[in-house]
Design a protein around this motif. Structure first.
Motif, short mmCIF file in Angstrom:
data_model
loop_
_atom_site.label_atom_id
_atom_site.label_comp_id
_atom_site.label_asym_id
_atom_site.label_seq_id
_atom_site.Cartn_x
_atom_site.Cartn_y
_atom_site.Cartn_z
N ILE A 133 -131.12 75.46 -46.30
CA ILE A 133 -130.75 74.27 -45.90
C ILE A 133 -129.08 74.72 -45.39
O ILE A 133 -129.76 74.47 -44.38
N LEU A 134 -128.95 75.87 -45.39
CA LEU A 134 -127.46 76.02 -44.90
C LEU A 134 -127.29 76.84 -43.38
O LEU A 134 -127.12 76.55 -42.75
N LEU A 135 -128.46 77.09 -43.40
CA LEU A 135 -129.12 77.90 -42.45
C LEU A 135 -129.71 76.87 -41.50
O LEU A 135 -129.54 77.14 -40.19
N LEU A 136 -130.39 76.16 -41.84
CA LEU A 136 -130.48 75.24 -41.20
C LEU A 136 -129.64 74.26 -39.70
O LEU A 136 -130.13 73.71 -39.01
N GLU A 137 -128.77 74.19 -41.08
CA GLU A 137 -127.94 73.26 -40.90
C GLU A 137 -126.94 73.92 -39.68
O GLU A 137 -126.11 73.48 -38.95
N GLN A 138 -126.87 75.07 -39.47
CA GLN A 138 -126.11 75.24 -38.92
C GLN A 138 -126.65 76.34 -37.15
O GLN A 138 -126.12 75.96 -36.16
N TYR A 139 -128.08 75.50 -37.27
CA TYR A 139 -128.66 75.97 -36.30
C TYR A 139 -128.78 74.49 -35.67
O TYR A 139 -129.96 74.36 -34.82
N GLN A 140 -128.62 73.20 -36.09
CA GLN A 140 -129.58 71.92 -35.79
C GLN A 140 -128.98 71.61 -34.77
O GLN A 140 -130.09 70.57 -35.14
N ASP A 141 -127.70 71.74 -34.34
CA ASP A 141 -127.55 71.03 -32.86
C ASP A 141 -128.26 72.18 -31.73
O ASP A 141 -128.50 71.57 -30.55
N ASP A 142 -128.60 72.87 -32.62
CA ASP A 142 -129.34 73.78 -30.94
C ASP A 142 -130.50 73.08 -30.83
O ASP A 142 -131.71 73.95 -31.69
N LYS A 143 -131.47 73.73 -29.89
CA LYS A 143 -132.48 72.83 -29.54
C LYS A 143 -132.70 73.37 -28.22
O LYS A 143 -132.12 74.08 -27.55
N VAL A 144 -134.67 73.98 -27.58
CA VAL A 144 -135.34 74.24 -27.01
C VAL A 144 -136.24 73.17 -26.45
O VAL A 144 -137.21 73.22 -27.58
N GLU A 145 -136.04 72.76 -25.71
CA GLU A 145 -137.14 72.12 -24.63
C GLU A 145 -136.77 70.75 -25.39
O GLU A 145 -138.01 70.90 -25.81
N GLY A 146 -135.54 70.53 -25.82
CA GLY A 146 -135.88 69.17 -26.84
C GLY A 146 -136.35 69.49 -28.36
O GLY A 146 -135.77 67.55 -29.48
N VAL A 147 -136.72 70.10 -28.58
CA VAL A 147 -137.39 70.49 -30.18
C VAL A 147 -136.38 71.90 -30.99
O VAL A 147 -135.44 72.39 -30.40
N GLN A 148 -135.90 71.07 -32.33
CA GLN A 148 -134.93 72.10 -32.60
C GLN A 148 -135.16 73.80 -32.92
O GLN A 148 -136.38 74.11 -32.34
N ARG A 158 -137.56 79.96 -32.42
CA ARG A 158 -138.41 79.39 -31.51
C ARG A 158 -137.22 79.52 -29.94
O ARG A 158 -138.62 80.23 -28.74
N LYS A 159 -136.74 80.59 -29.55
CA LYS A 159 -136.34 81.69 -28.75
C LYS A 159 -136.17 82.55 -29.21
O LYS A 159 -136.25 83.34 -27.97
N LYS A 160 -137.35 82.99 -29.95
CA LYS A 160 -137.14 84.58 -30.22
C LYS A 160 -135.86 85.39 -30.36
O LYS A 160 -135.83 86.93 -29.68
N GLU A 161 -134.72 85.18 -30.83
CA GLU A 161 -133.22 85.97 -30.95
C GLU A 161 -133.14 86.91 -31.75
O GLU A 161 -132.11 87.37 -32.81
#
Length: 138
Positions: free
Chosen positions: A38-53, A83-86
């Motif tokens: 959950i902590l990891l997912l919260e770090q990227y919560q505002d980062d979206k790709v084509e409107g999705v998480q 989804r950005k494959k980084e």
């Protein structure tokens, strides 16, 4: 029992207290790993790709067991997909990749060896502590 085999397997029932402790340890470990995720997912919560998480849950790695002082405990570590494959991956600090046994088990084996128990006698010496789970220790 087959005609060529005279070995009889004895099933020793597991102590109910040990069962409760193992189940409790398994549940507590699963909750702690889930909190890490959950902590990891919260770090990227505002980062979206084509409107999705961008980073989302993606199932679990195959279940594996970890040898502990309580015996073998099955664990399932969750996975994420970037989804950005980084290369964003989830690695639990509690259950690092390739962890097979806890540190205290490794220290116990070293201590027994230093006390004069040969490698051939290691499994019988650990069997009273770990039961059948002592098979993989060396």
């Amino acid at each position: 029992m087959s005609q060529n085999n005279n070995i009889v397997s004895i099933q020793i029932p597991e102590n109910p207290l040990e069962q409760i402790l193992k189940q409790g340890a398994q549940q507590l470990l699963a909750q702690a790993v889930e909190a890490e995720l959950i902590l990891l997912l919260e770090q990227y919560q505002d980062d979206k790709v084509e409107g999705v998480q961008r980073v989302v849950r993606n199932g679990y790695q195959p279940e594996r067991t970890i040898q502990t002082g309580l015996g073998d405990i099955p664990v399932k570590v969750p996975k994420v997909r970037d989804r950005k494959k980084e290369g964003v991956k989830f690695n639990s600090s509690l259950i690092p990749p390739y962890l097979k046994k806890t540190k205290n088990i490794e220290e116990l084996i070293s201590w027994l060896y230093l006390r004069g128990i040969s490698t051939g006698d290691m499994q019988p010496a650990l069997a009273p502590i770990f039961g059948n789970e002592a098979k993989g220790l060396s």
